[in-house]
Design a protein around this motif. Structure first.
Motif, short mmCIF file in Angstrom:
data_model
loop_
_atom_site.label_atom_id
_atom_site.label_comp_id
_atom_site.label_asym_id
_atom_site.label_seq_id
_atom_site.Cartn_x
_atom_site.Cartn_y
_atom_site.Cartn_z
N ASP A 167 0.84 -1.19 0.00
CA ASP A 167 0.00 0.00 0.00
C ASP A 167 0.88 1.24 0.00
O ASP A 167 1.80 1.36 0.83
CB ASP A 167 -0.88 -0.03 1.26
N PRO A 168 0.62 2.21 -0.89
CA PRO A 168 1.47 3.41 -0.95
C PRO A 168 1.41 4.25 0.32
O PRO A 168 2.31 5.06 0.56
CB PRO A 168 0.93 4.18 -2.16
N GLY A 169 0.37 4.08 1.13
CA GLY A 169 0.32 4.80 2.39
C GLY A 169 1.19 4.20 3.47
O GLY A 169 1.43 4.82 4.50
N VAL A 170 1.70 2.98 3.20
CA VAL A 170 2.49 2.28 4.21
C VAL A 170 3.95 2.15 3.80
O VAL A 170 4.84 2.20 4.64
CB VAL A 170 1.88 0.89 4.50
N VAL A 171 4.21 1.97 2.52
CA VAL A 171 5.59 1.84 2.03
C VAL A 171 5.80 2.83 0.89
O VAL A 171 5.09 2.80 -0.12
CB VAL A 171 5.91 0.41 1.55
N GLY A 172 6.76 3.70 1.07
CA GLY A 172 7.11 4.68 0.04
C GLY A 172 8.60 4.69 -0.21
O GLY A 172 9.32 3.74 0.16
N VAL A 173 9.08 5.75 -0.84
CA VAL A 173 10.50 5.86 -1.17
C VAL A 173 11.02 7.25 -0.79
O VAL A 173 10.25 8.21 -0.68
CB VAL A 173 10.77 5.62 -2.67
N VAL A 174 12.31 7.31 -0.60
CA VAL A 174 13.01 8.57 -0.37
C VAL A 174 13.77 8.94 -1.63
O VAL A 174 14.48 8.10 -2.20
CB VAL A 174 14.01 8.46 0.80
N VAL A 175 13.63 10.17 -2.06
CA VAL A 175 14.45 10.70 -3.14
C VAL A 175 15.51 11.58 -2.50
O VAL A 175 15.23 12.69 -2.04
CB VAL A 175 13.61 11.50 -4.16
N ALA A 188 12.48 9.56 -14.95
CA ALA A 188 11.39 8.64 -15.26
C ALA A 188 10.94 7.90 -14.00
O ALA A 188 9.74 7.67 -13.80
CB ALA A 188 11.84 7.63 -16.32
N GLN A 189 11.88 7.55 -13.13
CA GLN A 189 11.54 6.85 -11.90
C GLN A 189 10.81 7.76 -10.90
O GLN A 189 9.91 7.31 -10.18
CB GLN A 189 12.78 6.24 -11.25
N ILE A 190 11.18 9.02 -10.87
CA ILE A 190 10.45 9.97 -10.02
C ILE A 190 9.01 10.09 -10.48
O ILE A 190 8.07 10.07 -9.66
CB ILE A 190 11.16 11.34 -10.02
N ALA A 191 8.81 10.18 -11.79
CA ALA A 191 7.44 10.24 -12.32
C ALA A 191 6.68 8.96 -11.98
O ALA A 191 5.50 8.99 -11.61
CB ALA A 191 7.48 10.46 -13.83
N ARG A 192 7.36 7.82 -12.09
CA ARG A 192 6.75 6.54 -11.72
C ARG A 192 6.38 6.51 -10.24
O ARG A 192 5.32 5.98 -9.86
CB ARG A 192 7.74 5.42 -12.04
N ALA A 193 7.22 7.10 -9.41
CA ALA A 193 7.00 7.03 -7.97
C ALA A 193 5.73 7.75 -7.55
O ALA A 193 4.97 7.26 -6.71
CB ALA A 193 8.20 7.62 -7.24
N ALA A 195 2.84 9.28 -5.90
CA ALA A 195 2.41 9.40 -4.50
C ALA A 195 3.26 8.58 -3.54
O ALA A 195 3.11 8.73 -2.31
CB ALA A 195 0.95 8.98 -4.38
N ARG A 196 4.14 7.73 -4.05
CA ARG A 196 5.00 6.95 -3.16
C ARG A 196 6.20 7.74 -2.67
O ARG A 196 6.97 7.25 -1.84
CB ARG A 196 5.48 5.67 -3.86
N TYR A 239 4.48 15.42 -5.41
CA TYR A 239 4.99 15.57 -4.05
C TYR A 239 4.91 17.03 -3.63
O TYR A 239 5.43 17.91 -4.32
CB TYR A 239 6.43 15.08 -3.97
N THR A 240 4.28 17.29 -2.52
CA THR A 240 4.15 18.66 -2.00
C THR A 240 4.73 18.79 -0.60
O THR A 240 4.51 19.79 0.08
CB THR A 240 2.67 19.09 -1.98
N GLY A 241 5.45 17.77 -0.16
CA GLY A 241 5.93 17.72 1.21
C GLY A 241 7.23 18.47 1.44
O GLY A 241 7.71 19.23 0.59
N PRO A 242 7.83 18.23 2.61
CA PRO A 242 9.04 18.96 3.00
C PRO A 242 10.24 18.65 2.12
O PRO A 242 10.33 17.58 1.51
CB PRO A 242 9.29 18.47 4.44
#
Length: 273
Positions: A167-175, A188-193, A195-196, A239-242
């Motif tokens: 679930d994207p709300g439980v497992v995501g990624v760090v850029v 391309a991978q950022i676009a793929r990511a 909401a993750r 992504y709109t976060g910190p």
């Protein structure tokens, strides 16, 4: 724009590792004085100051805890219990993002594919606990030079191959700019990511690298990374976060904490925002 401009800094977060020798109460006070709204925390200094005391300190200061670093290291003895503690700590300090650094190859192993499978299996064990705590497990890929001993997840694509099983709300990624800037597939991978994307961290890459390559980072603008391009890419992905400034550098750590914070803000405003 200047440090006190709240609108300019509304997404800025100061990762406490950027000023390694600045005591936590001083980091918090410095952020408040500079109009910085967010702070990224590390488990070791949090434990040293006290988990409950840290939670109260940042809460009373009105700071958002943008991430806690770190969980992971899934080849270490006792990794499961350690990661369950990390999830609990993240919830206690008030962040929804626990950064995971997967760990390297098991001792004596050359099986990197098997090691990555182990990361996925370990995360699967942790997801029910993370979901219950309201914490996202954020897989951070590290530059390939760290693959053997620190992190077998070396690209954003590899991180997403694991994250997309959950679930994207439980497992995501760090850029993290330091670790992904070199990858010709990163945009391309950022676009793929999409909401993750759970966290976005910036610093710069300088050469020659110091003897301890882990410390080969610099403040934004001092190196060769297209930081604003990366920030625009994560924004375009939704992504709109910190945006955390996280720098490991002996030269930076030798400077006074408030000076480092001010330089981080200036680098962010001129090269990232």
């Amino acid at each position: 724009m200047k440090a006190g401009d709240g609108n300019a800094l509304r997404r800025f977060s100061f990762n406490q590792a950027t000023s390694q020798h600045w005591a936590l109460p001083e980091v918090v006070a410095g952020c408040v004085a500079a109009g910085v709204p967010g702070i990224g925390l590390w488990r070791e200094p949090v434990a040293e100051f006290g988990l409950a005391r840290t939670a109260k300190l940042v809460r009373d200061a009105g700071l958002a805890v943008t991430s806690l670093c770190r969980g992971g290291f899934f080849t270490a003895d006792g990794w499961r219990d350690e990661n369950l503690r990390a999830i609990e700590e993240a919830a206690t300090v008030g962040t929804s993002v626990l950064v995971l650094v997967s760990g390297g190859l098991p001792a004596g192993s050359r099986d990197v594919d098997g090691a990555r499978d182990r990361v996925a299996d370990a995360i699967a064990e942790l997801t029910p606990h993370a979901a219950a705590a309201g914490v996202t497990l954020a897989i951070e890929p590290l530059h390939p030079m760290f693959c053997a001993d620190r992190c077998v997840v070396s690209t954003l694509g590899q991180a997403l191959d694991i994250a997309e099983r959950f679930d994207p709300g439980v497992v995501g990624v760090v850029v993290d700019a330091y670790h992904v800037w070199w990858d010709d597939t990163v945009y391309a991978q950022i676009a793929r990511a999409g909401a993750r994307i759970a966290a976005f961290q910036v610093c710069d890459w300088v050469t020659p690298l110091p003897e301890g390559v882990l410390l080969g980072r610099a403040l934004p603008g001092a190196g060769c990374i297209e930081l604003r391009r990366l920030r625009e890419a994560v924004d375009a992905a939704g992504y709109t976060g910190p945006v955390e400034v996280e720098v490991f550098s002996a030269e930076v750590w030798a400077r006074p904490g408030r000076e480092v914070l001010d330089a981080s803000v200036a680098g962010y405003l001129h090269h990232v925002a």
